[in-house]
Write a protein that holds these residues in place. Structure first.
Motif, short mmCIF file in Angstrom:
data_model
loop_
_atom_site.label_atom_id
_atom_site.label_comp_id
_atom_site.label_asym_id
_atom_site.label_seq_id
_atom_site.Cartn_x
_atom_site.Cartn_y
_atom_site.Cartn_z
N TYR A 1 -0.99 -11.90 44.26
CA TYR A 1 -0.77 -12.38 42.96
C TYR A 1 0.74 -11.50 41.85
N LEU B 1 -4.36 -21.27 40.80
CA LEU B 1 -5.50 -20.21 40.58
C LEU B 1 -4.51 -19.46 40.16
N PHE C 1 -5.01 -14.77 37.31
CA PHE C 1 -6.01 -12.89 38.03
C PHE C 1 -5.77 -11.89 37.30
N PHE D 1 -10.41 -15.48 38.76
CA PHE D 1 -9.23 -16.02 37.85
C PHE D 1 -10.26 -16.87 36.59
#
Length: 356
Positions: free
Chosen positions: A260, A280, A283, A317
């Motif tokens: 991420y 998504l 994070f 998330f």
């Protein structure tokens, strides 16, 4: 045969002195040959420089080179820019600062420049072009070569959890990227939990200053350059969408965190929900929940987080991107894994953000 020890020592010192003088003479002769061949009258700065670049990383080096034209150190005499298209940061900076701009491939290079500089340009330079620069073409590369040769070294530095990286100033060779001799190199510790964007900004600044340092003593550094070895060499390919797919039963919390931070600002992480792709977002790291089946979901109401179980724990998330908005009611959710499709129930409240 030596008659005594004193004579032997004296003779050895004379030999070493002569050897040193010969080496220095060869270095001077090499620089003089360059000057005669290319018609340049200077073996040092200020340089007539042609800059090849495109993105924000390259702009940092161009800024420092541009400001060096009027500095007391006199490193840059003239500066022109080559870009690939009209809509790139390097071209905008060049136009705003009244720097001459050439399109790719450049024309009228013969005898106009002493040295070239390439930063995030993305094109392999032909040998004919390289040979038109008496002092070659330099490249600012954001890694400790030979580690992470290729177009995306910063992303792979973060993705693979490197604790140390750096910047390399190398000399461009034709036919292959990032294999030329190293002229200068500086280490940079990778801050914990930093993103690729943050690391890139730091290395851009460090690379710009290292470039100026290299140009200041370029003739000497060219003589002392060292070839790259293959030991420790790795390749950093471009990032792409295929890297963003989650495989929950294979990826750990740390791997997802690094992924991420490496690509999340450019390519959202992806998974499958009820046969459809969802992205998504936002994070938040590891969630402290008892381990379950990878792909399982849990809505954490106290922190407004959607938690997903992976190989060794849960990650959270704050938002997901779907084609339609989810309502605040229990839903049957399926997250695809390699081996099977897992089912679970979870409550979605208005506090969790979903985008259409």
């Amino acid at each position: 045969m030596w008659t005594n020890g004193t004579t032997a020592v004296a003779s050895l010192r004379i030999f070493q002195h002569l050897q040193h003088c010969c080496v220095q003479s060869l270095r001077r002769s090499k620089a003089e040959r360059w000057q005669r061949r290319f018609g340049t009258s200077s073996s040092g700065p200020p340089w007539r420089l042609l800059f090849f670049g495109s993105d924000e990383f390259a702009v940092e080096s161009l800024k420092l080179l541009s400001s060096s034209r009027s500095s007391s150190k006199g490193i840059v005499e003239t500066l022109e820019v080559v870009t690939l298209s009209s809509d790139v940061p390097v071209k905008r900076f060049a136009q705003q600062n009244h720097l001459p701009v050439q399109s790719w491939p450049p024309e009228n290079v013969d005898g106009q420049f002493d040295v070239g500089v390439v930063v995030s340009f993305g094109r392999l330079l032909h040998e004919r072009l390289i040979n038109k620069f008496p002092y070659g073409i330099l490249n600012v590369h954001p890694s400790l070569l030979p580690r992470w040769r290729g177009p995306a070294p910063i992303f792979h530095t973060i993705m693979h959890g490197d604790a140390v990286t750096g910047v390399t100033i190398m000399q461009i060779h034709p036919h292959r990227f990032d294999v030329g001799p190293i002229l200068n190199q500086e280490l940079h510790p990778v801050p914990e939990k930093c993103t690729a964007d943050e690391l890139g900004a730091a290395l851009a600044t460090k690379g710009a200053h290292l470039l100026i340092d290299t140009l200041t003593t370029l003739s000497q550094r060219l003589v002392q350059k060292r070839e790259q070895g293959e030991k420790g060499a790795t390749f950093a390919p471009k990032i792409n969408m295929s890297m963003s797919w989650m495989v929950w039963e294979e990826q750990t919390c740390d791997q997802i965190d690094r992924l991420y931070r490496a690509i999340g600002s450019q390519i959202p992480l992806r998974t499958i929900w009820m046969g459809r792709t969802i992205k998504l977002l936002d994070f938040v790291g590891r969630c402290h929940i008892s381990l379950s089946v990878p792909g399982s979901l849990s809505y954490q109401k106290h922190c407004n987080t959607l938690a997903i179980c992976c190989k060794d724990g849960w990650v959270g998330f704050k938002a997901v991107l779907l084609k339609k908005r989810l309502t605040a009611c229990p839903s049957s959710v399926r997250l695809r894994t390699n081996s099977c499709t897992e089912h679970c129930w979870f409550g979605i409240t208005a506090g969790l953000t979903f985008f259409i």
